[in-house]
Scaffold this motif. Sequence first.
Motif, PDB file in Angstrom:
ATOM      1  N   GLU A  48       0.801  -1.230   0.000  1.00  0.00           N
ATOM      2  CA  GLU A  48       0.000   0.000   0.000  1.00  0.00           C
ATOM      3  C   GLU A  48       0.830   1.273   0.000  1.00  0.00           C
ATOM      4  OE1 GLU A  48      -3.387  -0.092  -0.184  1.00  0.00           O
ATOM      5  OE2 GLU A  48      -3.128  -2.262  -0.377  1.00  0.00           O
ATOM      6  N   LEU A  49       2.134   1.157   0.166  1.00  0.00           N
ATOM      7  CA  LEU A  49       2.998   2.325   0.329  1.00  0.00           C
ATOM      8  C   LEU A  49       3.261   3.018  -1.005  1.00  0.00           C
ATOM      9  CD1 LEU A  49       4.358   3.634   2.758  1.00  0.00           C
ATOM     10  CD2 LEU A  49       6.384   2.284   2.259  1.00  0.00           C
ATOM     11  N   ARG A  50       3.042   4.325  -1.044  1.00  0.00           N
ATOM     12  CA  ARG A  50       3.249   5.121  -2.255  1.00  0.00           C
ATOM     13  C   ARG A  50       3.968   6.415  -1.889  1.00  0.00           C
ATOM     14  NH1 ARG A  50       1.882   1.009  -3.848  1.00  0.00           N
ATOM     15  NH2 ARG A  50      -0.005   0.358  -4.880  1.00  0.00           N
ATOM     16  N   LEU A  51       4.707   6.942  -2.838  1.00  0.00           N
ATOM     17  CA  LEU A  51       5.297   8.264  -2.663  1.00  0.00           C
ATOM     18  C   LEU A  51       4.211   9.317  -2.763  1.00  0.00           C
ATOM     19  CD1 LEU A  51       8.597   8.137  -4.736  1.00  0.00           C
ATOM     20  CD2 LEU A  51       8.395   8.615  -2.304  1.00  0.00           C
ATOM     21  N   ALA A  52       4.364  10.373  -2.014  1.00  0.00           N
ATOM     22  CA  ALA A  52       3.439  11.501  -2.131  1.00  0.00           C
ATOM     23  C   ALA A  52       3.546  12.067  -3.544  1.00  0.00           C
ATOM     24  CB  ALA A  52       3.792  12.555  -1.094  1.00  0.00           C
ATOM     25  N   ASP A  53       2.487  12.703  -4.024  1.00  0.00           N
ATOM     26  CA  ASP A  53       2.430  13.194  -5.405  1.00  0.00           C
ATOM     27  C   ASP A  53       3.627  14.054  -5.789  1.00  0.00           C
ATOM     28  OD1 ASP A  53       0.071  11.861  -5.824  1.00  0.00           O
ATOM     29  OD2 ASP A  53      -1.200  13.606  -5.445  1.00  0.00           O
ATOM     30  N   GLU A  54       4.082  14.916  -4.876  1.00  0.00           N
ATOM     31  CA  GLU A  54       5.194  15.814  -5.214  1.00  0.00           C
ATOM     32  C   GLU A  54       6.523  15.079  -5.362  1.00  0.00           C
ATOM     33  OE1 GLU A  54       4.699  16.003  -0.712  1.00  0.00           O
ATOM     34  OE2 GLU A  54       3.353  16.080  -2.397  1.00  0.00           O
ATOM     35  N   LEU A  55       6.588  13.830  -4.888  1.00  0.00           N
ATOM     36  CA  LEU A  55       7.820  13.041  -5.005  1.00  0.00           C
ATOM     37  C   LEU A  55       7.705  11.904  -6.011  1.00  0.00           C
ATOM     38  CD1 LEU A  55       8.676  12.666  -1.210  1.00  0.00           C
ATOM     39  CD2 LEU A  55       9.693  14.252  -2.843  1.00  0.00           C
ATOM     40  N   ALA A  56       6.481  11.575  -6.424  1.00  0.00           N
ATOM     41  CA  ALA A  56       6.252  10.405  -7.275  1.00  0.00           C
ATOM     42  C   ALA A  56       6.843  10.590  -8.671  1.00  0.00           C
ATOM     43  CB  ALA A  56       4.757  10.128  -7.360  1.00  0.00           C
ATOM     44  N   GLY A  57       7.037   9.461  -9.330  1.00  0.00           N
ATOM     45  CA  GLY A  57       7.520   9.451 -10.708  1.00  0.00           C
ATOM     46  C   GLY A  57       9.026   9.322 -10.802  1.00  0.00           C
ATOM     47  N   PRO A  58       9.529   9.310 -12.016  1.00  0.00           N
ATOM     48  CA  PRO A  58      10.979   9.180 -12.217  1.00  0.00           C
ATOM     49  C   PRO A  58      11.740  10.350 -11.596  1.00  0.00           C
ATOM     50  CG  PRO A  58       9.792   8.763 -14.256  1.00  0.00           C
ATOM     51  CD  PRO A  58       8.787   9.292 -13.279  1.00  0.00           C
ATOM     52  N   GLY A  59      12.968  10.065 -11.180  1.00  0.00           N
ATOM     53  CA  GLY A  59      13.800  11.088 -10.559  1.00  0.00           C
ATOM     54  C   GLY A  59      14.971  10.451  -9.860  1.00  0.00           C
TER      55      GLY A  59
END
Length: 193
Positions: A48-59
């Motif tokens: 269930e663990l996800r990055l917050a929207d401002e941190l999500a995605g490639p990087g």
Amino acid sequence: MPRPSPKTLLVALLALAWLGGMLLAYRWFETRYLRPFDERAAVFSGAELRLADELAGPGAIRLVHFWDPACPCNVGNQQHLAELIARYGPQGVEFHVLQKPGSQGRLPAELAALKPIDALPGSAGLPASPAVAIWDRQGQLAYFGPYSEGLTCNSSNSFIEPILEALAAGRRVDASNTLALGCFCDWAEPSDG
């Protein structure tokens, strides 16, 4: 047998009162601040663990430290975490901290490089802390669990360095579900009933 003088009795009573006060103070301190450092098992599931929207995605590779200021188990990993920041921060790894909701406290100065985040989707179900989650450069959860197994944490028994090294080399890591035995404090408040 001679009778003790009033001065001797007074000194004895003061010493006894002081000893009693010290025992009461220690008992209060023990129940308020000390928790047993016995090992216990914890199951970490990152489903269930996800990055917050401002941190999500490639990087960058992102490491999130789950921190409960009242947990005595932090003592064993804070120096290790400072070493991780010094070693991997210059390599582009981003370090974040999620403080236990409702807790009060400040990180030690050597951990000032940790960027606070307010929330992390799925973190309410975190079984225990201290814990860490690491996302790869594609934004996929690579690791979720403790820093190490056992009562102490350092670079010789840590799970983190090998994972960060593999991710930095571009290798895929999928260790988001772990079972560990170590020094942990509950993250979620015990439910009534």
